[in-house]
Scaffold this motif. Structure first.
Motif, PDB file in Angstrom:
ATOM      1  N   LEU A   1       0.835  -1.200   0.000  1.00 25.24           N
ATOM      2  CA  LEU A   1       0.000   0.000   0.000  1.00 25.24           C
ATOM      3  C   LEU A   1       0.877   1.261   0.000  1.00 25.24           C
ATOM      4  N   MET A   2       1.943   1.231   0.783  1.00 26.28           N
ATOM      5  CA  MET A   2       2.857   2.379   0.840  1.00 26.28           C
ATOM      6  C   MET A   2       3.559   2.567  -0.506  1.00 26.28           C
ATOM      7  N   LEU A   3       4.004   1.463  -1.102  1.00 25.88           N
ATOM      8  CA  LEU A   3       4.669   1.519  -2.396  1.00 25.88           C
ATOM      9  C   LEU A   3       3.713   2.035  -3.473  1.00 25.88           C
ATOM     10  N   ALA A   4       2.505   1.518  -3.491  1.00 24.58           N
ATOM     11  CA  ALA A   4       1.513   1.955  -4.487  1.00 24.58           C
ATOM     12  C   ALA A   4       1.166   3.426  -4.297  1.00 24.58           C
ATOM     13  N   SER A   5       1.031   3.864  -3.063  1.00 26.89           N
ATOM     14  CA  SER A   5       0.679   5.270  -2.831  1.00 26.89           C
ATOM     15  C   SER A   5       1.829   6.202  -3.227  1.00 26.89           C
ATOM     16  N   THR A   6       3.073   5.770  -3.034  1.00 24.99           N
ATOM     17  CA  THR A   6       4.227   6.585  -3.438  1.00 24.99           C
ATOM     18  C   THR A   6       4.257   6.762  -4.946  1.00 24.99           C
ATOM     19  N   TYR A   7       4.130   5.639  -5.676  1.00 25.29           N
ATOM     20  CA  TYR A   7       4.128   5.736  -7.134  1.00 25.29           C
ATOM     21  C   TYR A   7       2.879   6.431  -7.643  1.00 25.29           C
ATOM     22  N   GLY A   8       1.759   6.215  -7.002  1.00 21.55           N
ATOM     23  CA  GLY A   8       0.523   6.902  -7.394  1.00 21.55           C
ATOM     24  C   GLY A   8       0.642   8.410  -7.229  1.00 21.55           C
ATOM     25  N   ALA A   9       1.249   8.837  -6.127  1.00 26.51           N
ATOM     26  CA  ALA A   9       1.440  10.273  -5.907  1.00 26.51           C
ATOM     27  C   ALA A   9       2.377  10.857  -6.956  1.00 26.51           C
ATOM     28  N   ALA A  10       3.421  10.104  -7.326  1.00 27.97           N
ATOM     29  CA  ALA A  10       4.352  10.593  -8.352  1.00 27.97           C
ATOM     30  C   ALA A  10       3.654  10.734  -9.698  1.00 27.97           C
ATOM     31  N   VAL A  11       2.844   9.746 -10.073  1.00 28.38           N
ATOM     32  CA  VAL A  11       2.102   9.810 -11.334  1.00 28.38           C
ATOM     33  C   VAL A  11       1.120  10.983 -11.308  1.00 28.38           C
ATOM     34  N   LEU A  12       0.450  11.178 -10.175  1.00 27.33           N
ATOM     35  CA  LEU A  12      -0.494  12.288 -10.046  1.00 27.33           C
ATOM     36  C   LEU A  12       0.214  13.633 -10.208  1.00 27.33           C
ATOM     37  N   LEU A  13       1.393  13.786  -9.617  1.00 31.62           N
ATOM     38  CA  LEU A  13       2.153  15.031  -9.757  1.00 31.62           C
ATOM     39  C   LEU A  13       2.562  15.276 -11.209  1.00 31.62           C
ATOM     40  N   VAL A  14       2.977  14.228 -11.913  1.00 36.58           N
ATOM     41  CA  VAL A  14       3.350  14.386 -13.322  1.00 36.58           C
ATOM     42  C   VAL A  14       2.128  14.789 -14.144  1.00 36.58           C
ATOM     43  N   MET A  15       0.978  14.166 -13.873  1.00 39.99           N
ATOM     44  CA  MET A  15      -0.239  14.516 -14.608  1.00 39.99           C
ATOM     45  C   MET A  15      -0.644  15.963 -14.348  1.00 39.99           C
ATOM     46  N   VAL A  16      -0.557  16.407 -13.121  1.00 34.46           N
ATOM     47  CA  VAL A  16      -0.888  17.802 -12.796  1.00 34.46           C
ATOM     48  C   VAL A  16       0.071  18.744 -13.509  1.00 34.46           C
ATOM     49  N   ALA A  17       1.352  18.397 -13.557  1.00 32.92           N
ATOM     50  CA  ALA A  17       2.331  19.237 -14.244  1.00 32.92           C
ATOM     51  C   ALA A  17       2.017  19.338 -15.732  1.00 32.92           C
ATOM     52  N   VAL A  18       1.636  18.230 -16.355  1.00 32.47           N
ATOM     53  CA  VAL A  18       1.290  18.242 -17.773  1.00 32.47           C
ATOM     54  C   VAL A  18       0.074  19.134 -18.016  1.00 32.47           C
ATOM     55  N   VAL A  19      -0.931  19.028 -17.181  1.00 30.41           N
ATOM     56  CA  VAL A  19      -2.130  19.859 -17.330  1.00 30.41           C
ATOM     57  C   VAL A  19      -1.787  21.329 -17.159  1.00 30.41           C
TER      58      VAL A  19
END
Length: 173
Positions: free
Chosen positions: A143-161
């Motif tokens: 869960l910790m690993l998934a949330s870390t990578y999920g947060a990183a993907v979310l930050l990249v998506m926000v940056a692209v937008v």
């Protein structure tokens, strides 16, 4: 006096930029005259422009281009300054908070039953948060690993937008 004359010649356009083919004033000279930079154009070239119908016509075109360019450059600056001066929406925020408080009034009027429900729910919610945090913060937990990578993907998506929504810089050629 000689030093003064030498100084004024240094600030004039060089000889190779003064004349175009056919013995007429160059575009550099016409642009300088259109922009009001009379001091850098030698008097003999100014005299030619004043006496030559073709050069005078080209000077008029250069002056119109200079005026339109100046107006075109001033327009975005005025628009940008108007959008930057938008006032802070204090009234809208105040009204929104007032509506939120008014929405709480019915709940606050039923205080005794609400207090009992709240008192019963607090230990239940606290226990659930404690259990989740122990499992979530365990070293190497999926869960910790998934949330870390999920947060990183979310930050990249926000940056692209954000980058896509920024105004594009036009490059003129």
């Amino acid at each position: 006096m000689n030093h003064e004359r030498g100084k004024s010649l240094e600030t004039m356009l060089p000889e190779e930029l003064l004349w175009a083919e056919g013995g007429h004033a160059s575009d550099v000279v016409l642009t300088a005259l259109a922009d009001g930079q009379l001091a850098i154009v030698p008097p003999n070239v100014r005299a030619h422009v004043e006496g030559c119908d073709l050069c005078t016509t080209h000077l008029g075109h250069a002056a119109l281009l200079s005026i339109h360019t100046g107006a075109g450059l001033a327009a975005p600056r005025e628009t940008a300054s108007q959008t930057e001066r938008a006032p802070f929406p204090r009234l809208a925020i105040t009204l929104g908070l007032a509506v939120a408080v008014l929405g709480l009034v019915p709940t606050l009027l039923q205080a005794p039953s609400t207090a009992r429900a709240f008192a019963g729910d607090v230990p239940l919610v606290a226990g659930a948060v404690s259990t989740l945090s122990h499992r979530f913060l365990a070293p190497g937990s999926p869960l910790m690993l998934a949330s870390t990578y999920g947060a990183a993907v979310l930050l990249v998506m926000v940056a692209v937008v954000v980058v896509r929504r920024l105004p594009k810089k036009e490059i003129s050629s």
